[in-house]
Motif scaffolding. Structure first.
Motif, PDB file in Angstrom:
ATOM      1  N   TYR A 189      37.244  28.312  39.561  1.00 35.17           N
ATOM      2  CA  TYR A 189      36.166  27.345  39.751  1.00 35.17           C
ATOM      3  C   TYR A 189      35.702  27.390  41.197  1.00 35.17           C
ATOM      4  O   TYR A 189      36.505  27.572  42.117  1.00 35.17           O
ATOM      5  CB  TYR A 189      36.641  25.937  39.404  1.00 35.17           C
ATOM      6  N   SER A 190      34.407  27.222  41.383  1.00 34.30           N
ATOM      7  CA  SER A 190      33.819  27.168  42.720  1.00 34.30           C
ATOM      8  C   SER A 190      32.582  26.289  42.660  1.00 34.30           C
ATOM      9  O   SER A 190      32.084  25.965  41.581  1.00 34.30           O
ATOM     10  CB  SER A 190      33.459  28.576  43.201  1.00 34.30           C
ATOM     11  N   LEU A 191      32.095  25.907  43.826  1.00 41.23           N
ATOM     12  CA  LEU A 191      30.866  25.116  43.886  1.00 41.23           C
ATOM     13  C   LEU A 191      29.657  26.016  43.656  1.00 41.23           C
ATOM     14  O   LEU A 191      29.609  27.144  44.146  1.00 41.23           O
ATOM     15  CB  LEU A 191      30.729  24.440  45.250  1.00 41.23           C
ATOM     16  N   THR A 192      28.693  25.521  42.922  1.00 42.97           N
ATOM     17  CA  THR A 192      27.413  26.199  42.792  1.00 42.97           C
ATOM     18  C   THR A 192      26.596  25.902  44.054  1.00 42.97           C
ATOM     19  O   THR A 192      27.023  25.107  44.901  1.00 42.97           O
ATOM     20  CB  THR A 192      26.637  25.671  41.572  1.00 42.97           C
ATOM     21  N   SER A 193      25.437  26.490  44.175  1.00 46.53           N
ATOM     22  CA  SER A 193      24.585  26.162  45.329  1.00 46.53           C
ATOM     23  C   SER A 193      24.195  24.684  45.291  1.00 46.53           C
ATOM     24  O   SER A 193      24.103  24.038  46.331  1.00 46.53           O
ATOM     25  CB  SER A 193      23.353  27.062  45.376  1.00 46.53           C
ATOM     26  N   ARG A 194      24.019  24.158  44.089  1.00 47.67           N
ATOM     27  CA  ARG A 194      23.718  22.726  43.955  1.00 47.67           C
ATOM     28  C   ARG A 194      24.916  21.891  44.407  1.00 47.67           C
ATOM     29  O   ARG A 194      24.761  20.879  45.085  1.00 47.67           O
ATOM     30  CB  ARG A 194      23.371  22.417  42.495  1.00 47.67           C
ATOM     31  N   GLY A 195      26.106  22.314  44.030  1.00 49.00           N
ATOM     32  CA  GLY A 195      27.320  21.628  44.466  1.00 49.00           C
ATOM     33  C   GLY A 195      27.507  21.728  45.972  1.00 49.00           C
ATOM     34  O   GLY A 195      27.902  20.760  46.630  1.00 49.00           O
ATOM     35  N   LYS A 196      27.201  22.898  46.525  1.00 54.70           N
ATOM     36  CA  LYS A 196      27.321  23.092  47.976  1.00 54.70           C
ATOM     37  C   LYS A 196      26.358  22.201  48.742  1.00 54.70           C
ATOM     38  O   LYS A 196      26.611  21.857  49.900  1.00 54.70           O
ATOM     39  CB  LYS A 196      27.097  24.555  48.338  1.00 54.70           C
ATOM     40  N   SER A 197      25.256  21.822  48.113  1.00 53.19           N
ATOM     41  CA  SER A 197      24.304  20.940  48.799  1.00 53.19           C
ATOM     42  C   SER A 197      24.892  19.542  49.017  1.00 53.19           C
ATOM     43  O   SER A 197      24.352  18.756  49.791  1.00 53.19           O
ATOM     44  CB  SER A 197      22.989  20.860  48.027  1.00 53.19           C
ATOM     45  N   LEU A 198      26.011  19.225  48.351  1.00 52.75           N
ATOM     46  CA  LEU A 198      26.703  17.948  48.568  1.00 52.75           C
ATOM     47  C   LEU A 198      27.658  17.998  49.769  1.00 52.75           C
ATOM     48  O   LEU A 198      28.176  16.966  50.184  1.00 52.75           O
ATOM     49  CB  LEU A 198      27.510  17.556  47.324  1.00 52.75           C
ATOM     50  N   ILE A 199      27.891  19.183  50.332  1.00 49.24           N
ATOM     51  CA  ILE A 199      28.851  19.324  51.423  1.00 49.24           C
ATOM     52  C   ILE A 199      28.554  18.404  52.610  1.00 49.24           C
ATOM     53  O   ILE A 199      29.466  17.754  53.118  1.00 49.24           O
ATOM     54  CB  ILE A 199      29.006  20.801  51.853  1.00 49.24           C
ATOM     55  N   PRO A 200      27.313  18.276  53.062  1.00 47.83           N
ATOM     56  CA  PRO A 200      27.076  17.343  54.177  1.00 47.83           C
ATOM     57  C   PRO A 200      27.477  15.897  53.835  1.00 47.83           C
ATOM     58  O   PRO A 200      27.966  15.173  54.698  1.00 47.83           O
ATOM     59  CB  PRO A 200      25.565  17.445  54.420  1.00 47.83           C
ATOM     60  N   ILE A 201      27.288  15.513  52.594  1.00 47.45           N
ATOM     61  CA  ILE A 201      27.671  14.162  52.173  1.00 47.45           C
ATOM     62  C   ILE A 201      29.187  14.033  52.177  1.00 47.45           C
ATOM     63  O   ILE A 201      29.743  13.046  52.683  1.00 47.45           O
ATOM     64  CB  ILE A 201      27.087  13.846  50.778  1.00 47.45           C
ATOM     65  N   LEU A 202      29.877  15.036  51.615  1.00 48.80           N
ATOM     66  CA  LEU A 202      31.343  15.017  51.597  1.00 48.80           C
ATOM     67  C   LEU A 202      31.891  15.051  53.024  1.00 48.80           C
ATOM     68  O   LEU A 202      32.857  14.340  53.338  1.00 48.80           O
ATOM     69  CB  LEU A 202      31.875  16.193  50.787  1.00 48.80           C
ATOM     70  N   ASP A 203      31.293  15.870  53.882  1.00 44.92           N
ATOM     71  CA  ASP A 203      31.710  15.920  55.291  1.00 44.92           C
ATOM     72  C   ASP A 203      31.547  14.560  55.955  1.00 44.92           C
ATOM     73  O   ASP A 203      32.415  14.122  56.709  1.00 44.92           O
ATOM     74  CB  ASP A 203      30.904  16.963  56.072  1.00 44.92           C
ATOM     75  N   GLY A 204      30.433  13.898  55.672  1.00 43.67           N
ATOM     76  CA  GLY A 204      30.197  12.573  56.234  1.00 43.67           C
ATOM     77  C   GLY A 204      31.252  11.568  55.792  1.00 43.67           C
ATOM     78  O   GLY A 204      31.723  10.752  56.595  1.00 43.67           O
ATOM     79  N   LEU A 205      31.643  11.635  54.529  1.00 47.88           N
ATOM     80  CA  LEU A 205      32.703  10.753  54.031  1.00 47.88           C
ATOM     81  C   LEU A 205      34.024  11.051  54.737  1.00 47.88           C
ATOM     82  O   LEU A 205      34.769  10.124  55.087  1.00 47.88           O
ATOM     83  CB  LEU A 205      32.859  10.915  52.519  1.00 47.88           C
ATOM     84  N   CYS A 206      34.320  12.331  54.932  1.00 45.26           N
ATOM     85  CA  CYS A 206      35.555  12.724  55.619  1.00 45.26           C
ATOM     86  C   CYS A 206      35.557  12.208  57.056  1.00 45.26           C
ATOM     87  O   CYS A 206      36.558  11.655  57.522  1.00 45.26           O
ATOM     88  CB  CYS A 206      35.716  14.239  55.609  1.00 45.26           C
ATOM     89  N   GLU A 207      34.439  12.399  57.754  1.00 42.00           N
ATOM     90  CA  GLU A 207      34.337  11.934  59.141  1.00 42.00           C
ATOM     91  C   GLU A 207      34.498  10.423  59.230  1.00 42.00           C
ATOM     92  O   GLU A 207      35.203   9.916  60.101  1.00 42.00           O
ATOM     93  CB  GLU A 207      32.997  12.359  59.740  1.00 42.00           C
ATOM     94  N   TRP A 208      33.844   9.708  58.344  1.00 36.82           N
ATOM     95  CA  TRP A 208      33.950   8.255  58.342  1.00 36.82           C
ATOM     96  C   TRP A 208      35.398   7.830  58.113  1.00 36.82           C
ATOM     97  O   TRP A 208      35.916   6.951  58.781  1.00 36.82           O
ATOM     98  CB  TRP A 208      33.040   7.644  57.261  1.00 36.82           C
ATOM     99  N   GLY A 209      36.068   8.488  57.157  1.00 37.21           N
ATOM    100  CA  GLY A 209      37.460   8.164  56.867  1.00 37.21           C
ATOM    101  C   GLY A 209      38.378   8.418  58.046  1.00 37.21           C
ATOM    102  O   GLY A 209      39.288   7.630  58.319  1.00 37.21           O
ATOM    103  N   GLU A 210      38.151   9.535  58.746  1.00 35.25           N
ATOM    104  CA  GLU A 210      38.985   9.838  59.916  1.00 35.25           C
ATOM    105  C   GLU A 210      38.803   8.801  61.021  1.00 35.25           C
ATOM    106  O   GLU A 210      39.752   8.418  61.693  1.00 35.25           O
ATOM    107  CB  GLU A 210      38.671  11.241  60.454  1.00 35.25           C
ATOM    108  N   LYS A 211      37.573   8.352  61.206  1.00 33.45           N
ATOM    109  CA  LYS A 211      37.283   7.384  62.268  1.00 33.45           C
ATOM    110  C   LYS A 211      37.744   5.969  61.908  1.00 33.45           C
ATOM    111  O   LYS A 211      38.028   5.180  62.805  1.00 33.45           O
ATOM    112  CB  LYS A 211      35.785   7.351  62.556  1.00 33.45           C
ATOM    113  N   ASN A 212      37.810   5.647  60.643  1.00 26.63           N
ATOM    114  CA  ASN A 212      38.029   4.259  60.246  1.00 26.63           C
ATOM    115  C   ASN A 212      39.340   3.976  59.524  1.00 26.63           C
ATOM    116  O   ASN A 212      39.589   2.822  59.181  1.00 26.63           O
ATOM    117  CB  ASN A 212      36.864   3.791  59.370  1.00 26.63           C
ATOM    118  N   ARG A 213      40.159   4.974  59.302  1.00 30.53           N
ATOM    119  CA  ARG A 213      41.424   4.661  58.636  1.00 30.53           C
ATOM    120  C   ARG A 213      42.370   3.984  59.623  1.00 30.53           C
ATOM    121  O   ARG A 213      42.348   4.240  60.808  1.00 30.53           O
ATOM    122  CB  ARG A 213      42.037   5.893  58.007  1.00 30.53           C
ATOM    123  N   LEU A 214      43.177   3.135  59.063  1.00 29.36           N
ATOM    124  CA  LEU A 214      44.077   2.342  59.921  1.00 29.36           C
ATOM    125  C   LEU A 214      45.406   3.006  60.106  1.00 29.36           C
ATOM    126  O   LEU A 214      45.979   3.640  59.381  1.00 29.36           O
ATOM    127  CB  LEU A 214      44.263   0.950  59.294  1.00 29.36           C
TER     128      LEU A 214
END
Length: 110
Positions: free
Chosen positions: A85-110
């Motif tokens: 299994y791999s991401l399609t180009s459509r799935g890859k277009s979600l990467i900036p959103i997933l990256d943003g969630l990861c960044e937010w989690g790193e900055k805000n986890r306790l």
């Protein structure tokens, strides 16, 4: 210019609602994140990495993601069967959103 009024709006008509309909589910975001991080992944690798997901649930969730054209399934005609299994180009277009969630989690986890 007139102001928008919530009583005249419908959440179902928004891009937010559409996006949520594609990624909403207990494991969908986890699967997308895994494929984003590791690229092409075999079924058993996904199951072991996630840990708490059953075979049936993983299979059904991957089928939904494939039907929504976010995940590509590649089956190889060999014994034992090999499926990746791999991401399609459509799935890859979600990467900036997933990256943003990861960044937010790193900055805000306790």
């Amino acid at each position: 210019m007139s102001e928008r009024c919530i009583s005249q709006e419908n959440l179902c008509d928004t891009g937010f609602s559409y996006t949520l309909s594609l990624i909403n589910g207990k494991y969908k975001m986890t699967i997308l994140y895994t494929l984003m991080e590791f690229g092409t992944v075999r079924f058993n690798e996904l199951q072991k990495y996630i840990g708490s997901i059953s075979y049936k649930t993983l299979s059904a969730t991957l089928k939904e993601l494939e039907a929504d054209r976010l995940v590509h399934r590649e089956e190889y005609p060999q014994i034992p069967p090999k499926v990746e299994y791999s991401l399609t180009s459509r799935g890859k277009s979600l990467i900036p959103i997933l990256d943003g969630l990861c960044e937010w989690g790193e900055k805000n986890r306790l």
